[in-house]
Design a protein around this motif. Structure first.
Motif, PDB file in Angstrom:
ATOM      1  N   LYS A 198       0.845  -1.190   0.000  1.00  0.00           N
ATOM      2  CA  LYS A 198       0.000   0.000   0.000  1.00  0.00           C
ATOM      3  C   LYS A 198       0.885   1.247   0.000  1.00  0.00           C
ATOM      4  CE  LYS A 198      -3.782   0.117   2.465  1.00  0.00           C
ATOM      5  NZ  LYS A 198      -4.747   0.272   3.605  1.00  0.00           N
ATOM      6  N   LEU A 199       0.610   2.153  -0.927  1.00  0.00           N
ATOM      7  CA  LEU A 199       1.438   3.343  -1.095  1.00  0.00           C
ATOM      8  C   LEU A 199       1.179   4.355   0.016  1.00  0.00           C
ATOM      9  CD1 LEU A 199       1.051   3.867  -4.951  1.00  0.00           C
ATOM     10  CD2 LEU A 199       2.536   2.289  -3.708  1.00  0.00           C
ATOM     11  N   ARG A 200       2.278   5.008   0.449  1.00  0.00           N
ATOM     12  CA  ARG A 200       2.208   5.983   1.537  1.00  0.00           C
ATOM     13  C   ARG A 200       2.872   7.282   1.106  1.00  0.00           C
ATOM     14  NH1 ARG A 200       5.541   3.130   6.077  1.00  0.00           N
ATOM     15  NH2 ARG A 200       5.279   5.202   7.007  1.00  0.00           N
ATOM     16  N   PRO A 201       2.406   8.424   1.624  1.00  0.00           N
ATOM     17  CA  PRO A 201       3.086   9.690   1.340  1.00  0.00           C
ATOM     18  C   PRO A 201       4.553   9.610   1.759  1.00  0.00           C
ATOM     19  CG  PRO A 201       0.946  10.114   2.320  1.00  0.00           C
ATOM     20  CD  PRO A 201       1.167   8.631   2.419  1.00  0.00           C
ATOM     21  N   GLY A 202       5.427  10.146   0.902  1.00  0.00           N
ATOM     22  CA  GLY A 202       6.867  10.099   1.160  1.00  0.00           C
ATOM     23  C   GLY A 202       7.578   8.996   0.409  1.00  0.00           C
ATOM     24  N   LEU A 203       6.818   8.106  -0.228  1.00  0.00           N
ATOM     25  CA  LEU A 203       7.417   7.031  -1.014  1.00  0.00           C
ATOM     26  C   LEU A 203       7.783   7.556  -2.402  1.00  0.00           C
ATOM     27  CD1 LEU A 203       7.977   3.911  -1.269  1.00  0.00           C
ATOM     28  CD2 LEU A 203       5.648   3.726  -2.174  1.00  0.00           C
ATOM     29  N   LEU A 204       9.004   7.249  -2.841  1.00  0.00           N
ATOM     30  CA  LEU A 204       9.435   7.588  -4.193  1.00  0.00           C
ATOM     31  C   LEU A 204       9.442   6.320  -5.035  1.00  0.00           C
ATOM     32  CD1 LEU A 204      12.474  10.017  -3.685  1.00  0.00           C
ATOM     33  CD2 LEU A 204      10.027  10.525  -3.675  1.00  0.00           C
ATOM     34  N   LEU A 205       8.880   6.418  -6.231  1.00  0.00           N
ATOM     35  CA  LEU A 205       8.797   5.270  -7.131  1.00  0.00           C
ATOM     36  C   LEU A 205       9.299   5.659  -8.517  1.00  0.00           C
ATOM     37  CD1 LEU A 205       5.180   4.030  -6.296  1.00  0.00           C
ATOM     38  CD2 LEU A 205       7.330   3.075  -5.422  1.00  0.00           C
ATOM     39  N   ALA A 206      10.057   4.769  -9.142  1.00  0.00           N
ATOM     40  CA  ALA A 206      10.430   4.912 -10.547  1.00  0.00           C
ATOM     41  C   ALA A 206       9.568   3.946 -11.344  1.00  0.00           C
ATOM     42  CB  ALA A 206      11.913   4.623 -10.747  1.00  0.00           C
ATOM     43  N   LEU A 207       8.685   4.488 -12.170  1.00  0.00           N
ATOM     44  CA  LEU A 207       7.807   3.666 -13.005  1.00  0.00           C
ATOM     45  C   LEU A 207       8.402   3.625 -14.401  1.00  0.00           C
ATOM     46  CD1 LEU A 207       4.307   5.075 -11.939  1.00  0.00           C
ATOM     47  CD2 LEU A 207       5.776   3.412 -10.765  1.00  0.00           C
ATOM     48  N   GLU A 208       8.519   2.414 -14.987  1.00  0.00           N
ATOM     49  CA  GLU A 208       9.209   2.336 -16.273  1.00  0.00           C
ATOM     50  C   GLU A 208       8.665   1.253 -17.209  1.00  0.00           C
ATOM     51  OE1 GLU A 208      13.345   1.123 -16.071  1.00  0.00           O
ATOM     52  OE2 GLU A 208      13.188   0.918 -13.897  1.00  0.00           O
ATOM     53  N   PRO A 209       7.555   1.561 -17.881  1.00  0.00           N
ATOM     54  CA  PRO A 209       7.080   0.631 -18.905  1.00  0.00           C
ATOM     55  C   PRO A 209       8.054   0.548 -20.079  1.00  0.00           C
ATOM     56  CG  PRO A 209       5.800   2.660 -18.912  1.00  0.00           C
ATOM     57  CD  PRO A 209       6.657   2.709 -17.710  1.00  0.00           C
ATOM     58  N   TRP A 210       8.293  -0.673 -20.541  1.00  0.00           N
ATOM     59  CA  TRP A 210       9.134  -0.902 -21.725  1.00  0.00           C
ATOM     60  C   TRP A 210       8.546  -2.064 -22.499  1.00  0.00           C
ATOM     61  CZ3 TRP A 210      11.431  -5.711 -22.124  1.00  0.00           C
ATOM     62  CH2 TRP A 210      11.514  -6.460 -20.936  1.00  0.00           C
ATOM     63  N   ILE A 211       8.705  -2.013 -23.812  1.00  0.00           N
ATOM     64  CA  ILE A 211       8.124  -3.047 -24.659  1.00  0.00           C
ATOM     65  C   ILE A 211       9.024  -3.330 -25.851  1.00  0.00           C
ATOM     66  CG2 ILE A 211       5.680  -2.804 -24.109  1.00  0.00           C
ATOM     67  CD1 ILE A 211       5.456  -0.838 -26.460  1.00  0.00           C
ATOM     68  N   MET A 212       8.744  -4.472 -26.479  1.00  0.00           N
ATOM     69  CA  MET A 212       9.398  -4.859 -27.726  1.00  0.00           C
ATOM     70  C   MET A 212       8.300  -5.164 -28.734  1.00  0.00           C
ATOM     71  SD  MET A 212      12.423  -7.194 -25.984  1.00  0.00           S
ATOM     72  CE  MET A 212      11.302  -8.132 -24.924  1.00  0.00           C
ATOM     73  N   ALA A 213       8.543  -4.868 -29.994  1.00  0.00           N
ATOM     74  CA  ALA A 213       7.465  -4.867 -30.989  1.00  0.00           C
ATOM     75  C   ALA A 213       6.754  -6.200 -31.135  1.00  0.00           C
ATOM     76  CB  ALA A 213       8.015  -4.411 -32.342  1.00  0.00           C
ATOM     77  N   ASP A 214       7.496  -7.326 -31.121  1.00  0.00           N
ATOM     78  CA  ASP A 214       6.838  -8.599 -31.426  1.00  0.00           C
ATOM     79  C   ASP A 214       7.258  -9.754 -30.525  1.00  0.00           C
ATOM     80  OD1 ASP A 214       9.388  -9.317 -32.320  1.00  0.00           O
ATOM     81  OD2 ASP A 214       8.876  -9.175 -34.450  1.00  0.00           O
ATOM     82  N   THR A 215       7.823  -9.443 -29.365  1.00  0.00           N
ATOM     83  CA  THR A 215       8.270 -10.509 -28.473  1.00  0.00           C
ATOM     84  C   THR A 215       8.289  -9.999 -27.031  1.00  0.00           C
ATOM     85  OG1 THR A 215      10.042 -12.121 -28.028  1.00  0.00           O
ATOM     86  CG2 THR A 215      10.715  -9.904 -28.682  1.00  0.00           C
ATOM     87  N   ALA A 216       8.360 -10.911 -26.080  1.00  0.00           N
ATOM     88  CA  ALA A 216       8.596 -10.552 -24.687  1.00  0.00           C
ATOM     89  C   ALA A 216       9.895 -11.167 -24.189  1.00  0.00           C
ATOM     90  CB  ALA A 216       7.434 -11.026 -23.805  1.00  0.00           C
TER      91      ALA A 216
END
Length: 266
Positions: A198-216
């Motif tokens: 559960k997220l709390r005030p004061g928490l720092l997060l780096a969010l980083e979606p990344w994708i590849m065109a035709d594979t995982a």
């Protein structure tokens, strides 16, 4: 480890976030046809040193890499998506370049990444990839706030990526930041809402979606660091550091519109 910043520490987080964003903006503006990846690394080094900050990458030596990384920025081109090690490569028109930068200043870390197309060409596949990661990032940020859970962010990111027709890898994702670059909680780029920390005030997060065109599926270069798509398809990566506040989420890694570009040119 999960760190929660005191409200008095938030100005330092804003300062390092703006520094990271301004450096990335400057590097993006200089990354033209004919630019060498090693020049980008040298420019990043000069700007970090000029600001009195520290690179989070030079001495970075996690279990999954062949470390230490030994460079100041990740430069991933075309089929490279994460941890791209700068090497003697000259950018060409239409290349898809991802720059990922993490810096420590005043004891606080910020981490951000941008993907963009070099030169005048606009290959439709590359435009679509970049757009999908940017939309997913905004969806993840919108899902973050006090009382929300990590799974809410993961679900929001993954929903956008899947709706755009991409497969989602769970090998690497977002993470907490604070006095160090990689902390808990881990934030997968897909997940179930209502689950996790559960997220709390004061928490720092780096969010980083990344994708590849035709594979995982990823493959690792001989350098032990650079991660590429297994099929050679193009890739994209977008990232912001955010702070959870009492009334939502604040993006820390936005460029300072009123400030001149960080110089550091060699």
């Amino acid at each position: 480890m999960i760190e929660i910043l005191d409200p008095t520490e938030l100005p330092r987080a804003r300062k390092v976030g703006a520094l990271v964003a301004d450096i990335l903006q400057t590097l993006k503006s200089r990354s033209a046809v004919g630019t060498n990846l090693q020049d980008i690394n040298r420019w990043a080094e000069a700007m970090i040193v000029e600001a009195g900050a520290l690179s989070c990458y030079v001495d970075y030596e996690p279990s999954f890499g062949r470390g230490p990384f030994g460079h100041y920025i990740c430069t991933s081109v075309n089929d490279a998506v994460l941890h791209g090690m700068p090497y003697d490569y000259t950018l060409a028109d239409g290349d898809l370049l991802s720059l990922d930068l993490a810096v420590s200043l005043g004891g606080v870390v910020a981490d951000s990444a941008v993907s963009f197309i070099v030169g005048d060409s606009r290959p439709p596949e590359s435009v679509a990839l970049i757009s999908a990661t940017e939309r997913a990032l905004q969806a993840g940020i919108a899902a973050a706030g006090p009382g929300a859970r990590v799974g809410d962010i993961s679900h929001a990111i993954g929903s956008v990526l899947r709706e755009a027709g991409y497969r989602v890898s769970t090998e690497f994702g977002g993470h907490g930041v604070g006095s160090t670059m990689h902390q808990d909680p881990h934030i997968s780029n897909t997940g179930r809402p209502g689950r996790g920390y559960k997220l709390r005030p004061g928490l720092l997060l780096a969010l980083e979606p990344w994708i590849m065109a035709d594979t995982a599926e990823l493959v690792t270069d001989a350098d032990g660091w650079t991660l590429r798509s297994a099929t050679g398809c193009r890739t994209a990566h977008s990232e912001h550091t955010i702070a959870i506040t009492s009334d939502g989420a604040e993006i820390l890694t936005l460029p300072t519109a009123s400030a001149p570009p960080v110089d550091g040119r060699l």
